[in-house]
Design a protein around this motif. Structure first.
Motif, PDB file in Angstrom:
ATOM      1  N   ASP A  97       0.022   3.496  18.271  1.00  0.00           N
ATOM      2  CA  ASP A  97      -0.166   4.676  19.124  1.00  0.00           C
ATOM      3  C   ASP A  97      -1.531   4.649  19.801  1.00  0.00           C
ATOM      4  N   ASN A  98      -2.125   3.463  19.845  1.00  0.00           N
ATOM      5  CA  ASN A  98      -3.419   3.222  20.496  1.00  0.00           C
ATOM      6  C   ASN A  98      -4.600   3.712  19.672  1.00  0.00           C
ATOM      7  N   THR A  99      -4.352   4.008  18.395  1.00  0.00           N
ATOM      8  CA  THR A  99      -5.438   4.206  17.446  1.00  0.00           C
ATOM      9  C   THR A  99      -5.343   3.083  16.418  1.00  0.00           C
ATOM     10  N   SER A 100      -6.369   2.917  15.610  1.00  0.00           N
ATOM     11  CA  SER A 100      -6.340   1.853  14.597  1.00  0.00           C
ATOM     12  C   SER A 100      -5.404   2.201  13.448  1.00  0.00           C
ATOM     13  N   HIS A 101      -5.110   3.476  13.269  1.00  0.00           N
ATOM     14  CA  HIS A 101      -4.414   3.913  12.053  1.00  0.00           C
ATOM     15  C   HIS A 101      -3.086   4.611  12.312  1.00  0.00           C
ATOM     16  N   GLY A 102      -2.652   4.702  13.573  1.00  0.00           N
ATOM     17  CA  GLY A 102      -1.413   5.409  13.864  1.00  0.00           C
ATOM     18  C   GLY A 102      -0.388   4.537  14.547  1.00  0.00           C
ATOM     19  N   PHE A 103       0.887   4.887  14.403  1.00  0.00           N
ATOM     20  CA  PHE A 103       1.946   4.118  15.048  1.00  0.00           C
ATOM     21  C   PHE A 103       3.201   4.968  15.210  1.00  0.00           C
ATOM     22  N   VAL A 125       0.821  -1.207   0.000  1.00  0.00           N
ATOM     23  CA  VAL A 125       0.000   0.000   0.000  1.00  0.00           C
ATOM     24  C   VAL A 125       0.855   1.257   0.000  1.00  0.00           C
ATOM     25  N   ASP A 126       1.841   1.290   0.911  1.00  0.00           N
ATOM     26  CA  ASP A 126       2.657   2.491   1.068  1.00  0.00           C
ATOM     27  C   ASP A 126       4.053   2.132   1.551  1.00  0.00           C
ATOM     28  N   THR A 127       4.965   3.059   1.361  1.00  0.00           N
ATOM     29  CA  THR A 127       6.282   3.009   1.980  1.00  0.00           C
ATOM     30  C   THR A 127       6.527   4.332   2.675  1.00  0.00           C
ATOM     31  N   PHE A 128       6.857   4.279   3.954  1.00  0.00           N
ATOM     32  CA  PHE A 128       7.140   5.486   4.724  1.00  0.00           C
ATOM     33  C   PHE A 128       8.649   5.624   4.862  1.00  0.00           C
ATOM     34  N   SER A 129       9.177   6.762   4.429  1.00  0.00           N
ATOM     35  CA  SER A 129      10.607   7.021   4.567  1.00  0.00           C
ATOM     36  C   SER A 129      10.789   8.307   5.359  1.00  0.00           C
ATOM     37  N   ASP A 180      16.195  -2.694   8.218  1.00  0.00           N
ATOM     38  CA  ASP A 180      17.501  -2.051   8.165  1.00  0.00           C
ATOM     39  C   ASP A 180      17.657  -1.166   6.926  1.00  0.00           C
ATOM     40  N   ASP A 181      16.768  -1.323   5.940  1.00  0.00           N
ATOM     41  CA  ASP A 181      16.855  -0.491   4.732  1.00  0.00           C
ATOM     42  C   ASP A 181      16.283   0.919   4.947  1.00  0.00           C
ATOM     43  N   ARG A 182      15.948   1.232   6.212  1.00  0.00           N
ATOM     44  CA  ARG A 182      15.448   2.546   6.637  1.00  0.00           C
ATOM     45  C   ARG A 182      13.989   2.782   6.262  1.00  0.00           C
ATOM     46  N   MET A 183      13.370   1.797   5.678  1.00  0.00           N
ATOM     47  CA  MET A 183      12.001   1.946   5.189  1.00  0.00           C
ATOM     48  C   MET A 183      10.990   1.254   6.102  1.00  0.00           C
ATOM     49  N   ILE A 184       9.773   1.795   6.102  1.00  0.00           N
ATOM     50  CA  ILE A 184       8.611   1.174   6.728  1.00  0.00           C
ATOM     51  C   ILE A 184       7.622   0.884   5.611  1.00  0.00           C
ATOM     52  N   SER A 185       7.254  -0.374   5.456  1.00  0.00           N
ATOM     53  CA  SER A 185       6.331  -0.763   4.389  1.00  0.00           C
ATOM     54  C   SER A 185       4.982  -1.166   4.971  1.00  0.00           C
ATOM     55  N   GLY A 235      18.022   7.520  16.358  1.00  0.00           N
ATOM     56  CA  GLY A 235      17.525   8.156  17.565  1.00  0.00           C
ATOM     57  C   GLY A 235      16.242   8.939  17.386  1.00  0.00           C
ATOM     58  N   PHE A 236      15.683   8.937  16.175  1.00  0.00           N
ATOM     59  CA  PHE A 236      14.418   9.631  15.933  1.00  0.00           C
ATOM     60  C   PHE A 236      13.255   8.756  16.388  1.00  0.00           C
ATOM     61  N   VAL A 237      12.267   9.365  17.026  1.00  0.00           N
ATOM     62  CA  VAL A 237      10.998   8.707  17.299  1.00  0.00           C
ATOM     63  C   VAL A 237       9.941   9.458  16.499  1.00  0.00           C
ATOM     64  N   ILE A 238       9.304   8.763  15.582  1.00  0.00           N
ATOM     65  CA  ILE A 238       8.388   9.394  14.625  1.00  0.00           C
ATOM     66  C   ILE A 238       7.002   8.782  14.760  1.00  0.00           C
ATOM     67  N   GLN A 239       5.993   9.629  14.761  1.00  0.00           N
ATOM     68  CA  GLN A 239       4.602   9.173  14.748  1.00  0.00           C
ATOM     69  C   GLN A 239       4.069   9.279  13.322  1.00  0.00           C
ATOM     70  N   TRP A 240       3.396   8.210  12.887  1.00  0.00           N
ATOM     71  CA  TRP A 240       2.871   8.123  11.528  1.00  0.00           C
ATOM     72  C   TRP A 240       1.364   7.895  11.561  1.00  0.00           C
ATOM     73  N   ASP A 241       0.711   8.278  10.473  1.00  0.00           N
ATOM     74  CA  ASP A 241      -0.724   8.061  10.314  1.00  0.00           C
ATOM     75  C   ASP A 241      -0.952   7.359   8.983  1.00  0.00           C
ATOM     76  N   LEU A 242      -1.585   6.186   9.040  1.00  0.00           N
ATOM     77  CA  LEU A 242      -1.824   5.428   7.804  1.00  0.00           C
ATOM     78  C   LEU A 242      -2.730   6.187   6.833  1.00  0.00           C
ATOM     79  N   ASN A 243      -3.468   7.154   7.335  1.00  0.00           N
ATOM     80  CA  ASN A 243      -4.298   7.985   6.460  1.00  0.00           C
ATOM     81  C   ASN A 243      -3.495   9.044   5.713  1.00  0.00           C
TER      82      ASN A 243
END
Length: 300
Positions: A22-28, A6-10, A289-294, A35-43
């Motif tokens: 993140d305790n929602t159905s669509h976020g993490f 569906v998506d790749t988050f970089s 390790d490829d730095r990607m979130i799929s 050392g980065f902590v990033i919040q994402w939204d599948l929407n």
């Protein structure tokens, strides 16, 4: 079964080691070597929100829902706690100089897995260390809590899984489980089975109600199995590996159903480190390790 990317988050600049809801159905949240902590939204693909920058690598995050707080395992430094509502670090504690591999919560306590073989028990309200449990001479890599039986399982680099009582922290059983380091322990959603994975590339399934007798030993991947996760409807589970693949399995028969890899589905190019299966359109998330979130859509 159909798998669709569906998506790749970089956004990370180094390996991504962990992802948690993140305790929602669509976020993490994600964290890794940068050392980065990033919040994402599948929407909103690829519009990440940088919520913390801790300066060292992060292997473990934990969402403490009662206080709406994100616990960040700052390797070699200790714990930072992010007040999610205020988006600021409200607490820090240098509980260790070792890596932090896992953070789990139960009742009003946190269990923290350390690279020096210790599980630290912290009181959430006072943010104080209550107990050090020396489990192994090597790293504690993973912790799983069984709320049904009031137990927790600890996997270590001495190749063992240790079962403890949640109330008194008494060691109940040691399972000499794998031929190498144990990387992930997860109880099935109903609490009846314990799934363990490790550097030996196997997934092993243990019957909790039969004194943790072995149910099945699956030679699941070519290289180390880093994590497993269960689908929201409990019918499937997924595993990920250093062999760059994600595999989807039937949670009842334990049979392989699908392989997600680079050749078949434009999967990851290096080790896949962690998984998260969301209820948002039954989407499965993997980081590498490829730095990607799929993000994968899984449809029967």
């Amino acid at each position: 079964m159909n798998i669709r990317k569906v998506d790749t988050f970089s956004g990370h600049r180094d390996s991504v080691y962990t992802i948690i809801s993140d305790n929602t159905s669509h976020g993490f949240y994600s964290a890794g070597g940068d050392g980065f902590v990033i919040q994402w939204d599948l929407n909103k693909p690829d519009l990440g929100n940088l919520v913390a920058r801790v300066g060292v690598s992060v292997y473990a995050l934990g969402l403490e829902k009662e206080n709406n707080a994100l616990w960040i395992g700052q390797n070699y430094e200790g714990i930072q706690v992010l007040d999610i509502a205020e988006n600021k670090i409200e607490k820090t504690s240098k509980i260790t100089t070792a890596p932090i591999f896992d953070i789990q919560f139960f009742d009003n306590k946190a269990l923290i897995a350390l690279g020096d073989g210790v599980v630290v028990v912290m009181d959430i309200a006072s943010f104080a260390v209550q107990k050090h449990i020396k489990v192994s001479g090597k790293s504690i890599r993973t912790i799983a809590i069984n709320h049904e039986t009031r137990e927790f399982a600890v996997g270590d680099s001495d190749f063992n899984v240790n079962i403890f009582d949640l109330d008194g922290f008494v060691l109940k059983k040691t399972i000499q489980s794998h031929g190498n380091s144990v990387f992930s322990v997860k109880y099935s959603p109903d609490g009846k089975y314990l799934f363990t994975t490790g550097r030996d590339a196997h997934i092993k399934i243990w019957d909790v109600n039969d004194a943790y007798g072995m149910v099945l030993d699956i030679p699941a991947h070519l290289y180390a199995v880093n994590d497993i996760t269960f689908s929201p409807d409990r019918t499937l589970f997924a595993s990920c590996s250093m062999d760059k693949s994600v595999k989807v399995w039937d949670a009842v028969t334990f049979k392989l159903k699908k392989i997600i890899d680079r050749a078949r589905h434009a999967g990851h190019g290096t080790s896949v480190n962690k998984l998260l299966w969301t209820s948002y359109q039954n989407q499965l998330i993997s980081c590498s390790d490829d730095r990607m979130i799929s993000v994968w859509e899984v449809a029967e």
